[in-house]
Motif scaffolding. Structure first.
Motif, PDB file in Angstrom:
ATOM      1  N   GLY A 406       0.807  -1.208   0.000  1.00 52.54           N
ATOM      2  CA  GLY A 406       0.000   0.000   0.000  1.00 52.54           C
ATOM      3  C   GLY A 406       0.844   1.263   0.000  1.00 52.54           C
ATOM      4  N   LYS A 407       0.452   2.211   0.838  1.00 58.06           N
ATOM      5  CA  LYS A 407       1.173   3.485   0.913  1.00 58.06           C
ATOM      6  C   LYS A 407       2.603   3.289   1.405  1.00 58.06           C
ATOM      7  CE  LYS A 407       0.785   8.231   2.677  1.00 58.06           C
ATOM      8  NZ  LYS A 407       2.104   8.337   3.302  1.00 58.06           N
ATOM      9  N   HIS A 408       2.845   2.226   2.144  1.00 54.37           N
ATOM     10  CA  HIS A 408       4.191   1.969   2.638  1.00 54.37           C
ATOM     11  C   HIS A 408       5.163   1.745   1.479  1.00 54.37           C
ATOM     12  CE1 HIS A 408       2.410   1.725   6.620  1.00 54.37           C
ATOM     13  NE2 HIS A 408       1.556   0.834   6.156  1.00 54.37           N
ATOM     14  N   THR A 409       4.712   1.096   0.407  1.00 52.36           N
ATOM     15  CA  THR A 409       5.567   0.918  -0.774  1.00 52.36           C
ATOM     16  C   THR A 409       5.814   2.261  -1.441  1.00 52.36           C
ATOM     17  OG1 THR A 409       4.276  -1.106  -1.127  1.00 52.36           O
ATOM     18  CG2 THR A 409       5.965  -0.593  -2.752  1.00 52.36           C
ATOM     19  N   PHE A 410       4.743   3.047  -1.583  1.00 54.87           N
ATOM     20  CA  PHE A 410       4.871   4.381  -2.179  1.00 54.87           C
ATOM     21  C   PHE A 410       5.904   5.209  -1.415  1.00 54.87           C
ATOM     22  CE2 PHE A 410       3.860   8.836  -2.514  1.00 54.87           C
ATOM     23  CZ  PHE A 410       3.564   9.016  -3.853  1.00 54.87           C
ATOM     24  N   ASP A 411       5.802   5.221  -0.099  1.00 57.05           N
ATOM     25  CA  ASP A 411       6.737   5.997   0.720  1.00 57.05           C
ATOM     26  C   ASP A 411       8.157   5.438   0.636  1.00 57.05           C
ATOM     27  OD1 ASP A 411       4.704   7.678   1.506  1.00 57.05           O
ATOM     28  OD2 ASP A 411       4.347   6.653   3.410  1.00 57.05           O
ATOM     29  N   GLN A 412       8.262   4.107   0.619  1.00 60.51           N
ATOM     30  CA  GLN A 412       9.585   3.478   0.563  1.00 60.51           C
ATOM     31  C   GLN A 412      10.319   3.854  -0.723  1.00 60.51           C
ATOM     32  OE1 GLN A 412      10.602   1.414   3.133  1.00 60.51           O
ATOM     33  NE2 GLN A 412      12.582   0.996   2.284  1.00 60.51           N
ATOM     34  N   LEU A 413       9.568   4.004  -1.810  1.00 61.77           N
ATOM     35  CA  LEU A 413      10.170   4.262  -3.117  1.00 61.77           C
ATOM     36  C   LEU A 413      10.009   5.716  -3.540  1.00 61.77           C
ATOM     37  CD1 LEU A 413       9.187   0.936  -4.913  1.00 61.77           C
ATOM     38  CD2 LEU A 413      11.294   1.516  -3.690  1.00 61.77           C
ATOM     39  N   SER A 414       9.828   6.595  -2.569  1.00 60.66           N
ATOM     40  CA  SER A 414       9.758   8.035  -2.807  1.00 60.66           C
ATOM     41  C   SER A 414      10.795   8.735  -1.944  1.00 60.66           C
ATOM     42  CB  SER A 414       8.378   8.599  -2.445  1.00 60.66           C
ATOM     43  OG  SER A 414       7.358   8.038  -3.235  1.00 60.66           O
ATOM     44  N   HIS A 415      11.230   9.898  -2.412  1.00 61.84           N
ATOM     45  CA  HIS A 415      12.039  10.776  -1.576  1.00 61.84           C
ATOM     46  C   HIS A 415      11.108  11.789  -0.925  1.00 61.84           C
ATOM     47  CE1 HIS A 415      14.874  13.592  -0.039  1.00 61.84           C
ATOM     48  NE2 HIS A 415      14.629  14.519  -0.952  1.00 61.84           N
ATOM     49  N   GLN A 416      11.162  11.869   0.393  1.00 56.21           N
ATOM     50  CA  GLN A 416      10.317  12.822   1.112  1.00 56.21           C
ATOM     51  C   GLN A 416      11.064  14.161   1.174  1.00 56.21           C
ATOM     52  OE1 GLN A 416       7.242  11.676   1.913  1.00 56.21           O
ATOM     53  NE2 GLN A 416       7.902   9.724   1.034  1.00 56.21           N
ATOM     54  N   ARG A 417      10.804  15.007   0.201  1.00 55.01           N
ATOM     55  CA  ARG A 417      11.580  16.237   0.041  1.00 55.01           C
ATOM     56  C   ARG A 417      11.058  17.359   0.940  1.00 55.01           C
ATOM     57  NH1 ARG A 417      12.682  18.982  -5.875  1.00 55.01           N
ATOM     58  NH2 ARG A 417      14.620  20.072  -5.337  1.00 55.01           N
ATOM     59  N   ALA A 418      11.937  17.924   1.748  1.00 58.38           N
ATOM     60  CA  ALA A 418      11.573  19.031   2.641  1.00 58.38           C
ATOM     61  C   ALA A 418      11.571  20.330   1.848  1.00 58.38           C
ATOM     62  CB  ALA A 418      12.570  19.119   3.790  1.00 58.38           C
ATOM     63  N   CYS A 419      10.454  21.065   1.877  1.00 56.74           N
ATOM     64  CA  CYS A 419      10.310  22.292   1.092  1.00 56.74           C
ATOM     65  C   CYS A 419       9.900  23.460   1.990  1.00 56.74           C
ATOM     66  CB  CYS A 419       9.256  22.114  -0.003  1.00 56.74           C
ATOM     67  SG  CYS A 419       9.643  20.800  -1.188  1.00 56.74           S
ATOM     68  N   LEU A 420      10.593  24.585   1.867  1.00 53.63           N
ATOM     69  CA  LEU A 420      10.247  25.812   2.578  1.00 53.63           C
ATOM     70  C   LEU A 420      10.296  26.964   1.574  1.00 53.63           C
ATOM     71  CD1 LEU A 420      11.353  27.015   6.060  1.00 53.63           C
ATOM     72  CD2 LEU A 420      11.589  28.565   4.111  1.00 53.63           C
ATOM     73  N   ILE A 421       9.188  27.687   1.460  1.00 56.71           N
ATOM     74  CA  ILE A 421       9.101  28.799   0.522  1.00 56.71           C
ATOM     75  C   ILE A 421       8.738  30.055   1.307  1.00 56.71           C
ATOM     76  CG2 ILE A 421       7.935  29.700  -1.529  1.00 56.71           C
ATOM     77  CD1 ILE A 421       7.304  26.785  -2.278  1.00 56.71           C
ATOM     78  N   ARG A 422       9.590  31.092   1.186  1.00 54.71           N
ATOM     79  CA  ARG A 422       9.310  32.320   1.918  1.00 54.71           C
ATOM     80  C   ARG A 422       9.415  33.539   1.000  1.00 54.71           C
ATOM     81  NH1 ARG A 422      13.603  33.062   6.697  1.00 54.71           N
ATOM     82  NH2 ARG A 422      11.660  32.359   7.646  1.00 54.71           N
ATOM     83  N   SER A 423       8.896  34.636   1.477  1.00 56.52           N
ATOM     84  CA  SER A 423       8.887  35.886   0.723  1.00 56.52           C
ATOM     85  C   SER A 423      10.193  36.646   0.933  1.00 56.52           C
ATOM     86  CB  SER A 423       7.711  36.754   1.193  1.00 56.52           C
ATOM     87  OG  SER A 423       7.826  38.059   0.682  1.00 56.52           O
ATOM     88  N   LEU A 424      10.524  37.522  -0.005  1.00 61.35           N
ATOM     89  CA  LEU A 424      11.681  38.403   0.149  1.00 61.35           C
ATOM     90  C   LEU A 424      11.337  39.660   0.940  1.00 61.35           C
ATOM     91  CD1 LEU A 424      13.286  38.053  -3.381  1.00 61.35           C
ATOM     92  CD2 LEU A 424      14.285  37.326  -1.214  1.00 61.35           C
TER      93      LEU A 424
END
Length: 463
Positions: A406-424
């Motif tokens: 299930g989702k465990h396979t999806f997570d295992q074969l994905s990179h959990q990318r940390a994203c932070l977007i801020r204003s100037l």
């Protein structure tokens, strides 16, 4: 080597083109995989009959239904799984956009196993596709007819040990291997040359504890099914029974009666009883039984790779039979004095892929779960935890690493990318972090992080 290199190059080019990333493409691939399973069910059942004498009724139950359910789940939930996942902020990021974005790893190598050559090859593939990866699939050469049929239906790399070794010399973004621990070590060693992460679905000796106060007849019926289905060639089959001496004979009698019910007086003639995959494994299992007098079964026929369902009692804890994963239709019984002794017995050995407990006392069950460890645990049945996509399936320690379904396979074969977007904008908020440092400026800052500049090494405020 050229064939393997070309397969990997094609997969790499497909991934780098961006073709595998859109959700629409992933859905198309999963629907196509579903159609293949549905349309070729008869051919798949025939191949499994030729490989391990699998009953035509067992093929949907043991392999195809599970694949179909995983595909359906992935189709239904994939957009949700792949969506950005907002996370909690702190005072420093209160006005920023902060989230986790699952993204595909790249090219995944999937090395399947022969005992369930369709499920153990295609289940990881479902997750690889859903996560947006390209995949190179290598089915086991031991399940010869299934491997040939897979090659006809799907672009896979076939071959034996040499071809697998050639593949492992190439660079992948993840290697997903199902098989034995000895080969698993070699896979991990090869992957380490490229710093490639691995999922290792291995095996081991899964204990089955029977409490003297449970419904022994029911327990033995369920254990008999789990042990002898697929001729014992199941990674999460009960490997051995632990019970007190007072119930050992009753356990043997119940298993004997259940085998008669399941397979008749001569299991060799039963359409529901399988065969050992090849002569090498036949010889290996027979050698494990040397020196024992079976209390049930024991018959064999080398010409057919047939070994009858066999039970051995009073097996010494340190015998060779108790050191190696049996992976065949031989069930040893080891006696223990009580649950405490059973817990010690389990903990003195490598961490198993599965632990089975048959017991009516909920407190005792809870205690056994808390005081042991295993990849998974099922109470008052065997193997059923594998059927739930919501539960992560995998080993721990010697029985493997990583998890799927299930989702465990999806997570295992994905990179959990940390994203932070801020204003100037609002640059004044950042002044306290820039040099030259000024204590007064830091003290005026509203953030806890900046206020720590006014605390000395003893934790006292600086005045």
């Amino acid at each position: 080597v050229r064939m393997e290199r070309q397969a990997v190059q094609r997969a790499r080019e497909a991934f780098q083109s961006g073709r595998t990333r859109p959700l629409e493409f992933r859905l198309q691939q999963l629907h196509a995989l579903q159609r293949m399973i549905t349309e070729k069910e008869t051919e798949i059942a025939t191949a499994l009959k030729q490989d391990i004498n699998r009953s035509q009724y067992d093929t949907p139950l043991l392999e195809l239904i599970g694949i179909e359910n995983e595909i359906k789940l992935a189709i239904d939930r994939m957009a949700q799984w792949a969506a950005p996942r907002p996370v909690e902020k702190n005072v420093l990021t209160i006005s920023d956009e902060v989230y986790i974005q699952p993204e595909p790893l790249g090219v995944v190598l999937i090395i399947g196993a022969w005992n369930y050559p369709w499920a153990l090859t295609l289940l990881p593939l479902v997750g690889a596709i859903a996560a947006g990866n390209a995949a190179v699939v290598k089915p086991s050469e031991l399940s010869e007819y299934s491997s040939l049929l897979l090659r006809e239906l799907y672009p896979v790399v076939t071959g034996g040990v040499a071809e697998t070794q050639d593949l492992l010399r190439l660079r992948f973004d993840h290697v997903f291997f199902t098989g034995g621990s000895t080969t698993g070590k070699l896979v991990m060693e090869a992957a380490a040359q490229h710093l490639t992460p691995v999922t290792l679905e291995l095996g081991g000796k899964s204990p089955c504890y029977i409490d003297k106060d449970c419904e022994i007849r029911v327990a033995c019926r369920r254990i008999t099914w789990g042990k002898f289905v697929n001729c014992g060639q199941t990674c999460i089959a009960p490997d051995y029974i632990l019970c007190e001496p007072s119930i050992q004979s009753q356990v043997v009698d119940c298993i004997r009666l259940t085998l008669l019910e399941f397979y008749g007086a001569d299991p060799k003639c039963s359409p529901d009883y399988g065969r050992i995959i090849n002569q090498r494994h036949f010889n290996r299992i027979m050698s494990l039984m040397e020196g024992y007098t079976p209390v049930v079964g024991g018959q064999s026929d080398s010409s057919q790779c047939y070994i009858a369902p066999t039970v051995l009692k009073d097996v010494p804890p340190h015998s060779r039979l108790m050191q190696e994963e049996i992976f065949g239709p031989v069930l040893p019984i080891v006696t223990v004095s009580d649950m405490d002794d059973a817990i010690r017995f389990v903990n003195e050995r490598e961490k198993p892929l599965a632990l089975y407990i048959f017991c009516n006392d909920k407190k005792a069950v809870k205690r056994m779960i808390e005081e042991t460890t295993s990849g998974g645990v099922t109470v008052n049945d065997v193997m059923m935890h594998y059927t739930l996509s919501s539960l992560p399936f995998g080993g721990v320690g010697h029985s493997g690493m990583g998890r799927y379904h299930g989702k465990h396979t999806f997570d295992q074969l994905s990179h959990q990318r940390a994203c932070l977007i801020r204003s100037l904008k609002m640059e004044s908020v950042n002044l306290a972090r820039y040099p030259p440092q000024d204590r007064r400026r830091a003290r005026r800052s509203p953030t806890r992080w900046q206020q720590t500049a006014d605390i000395n090494s003893n934790g006292q405020p600086i005045v």
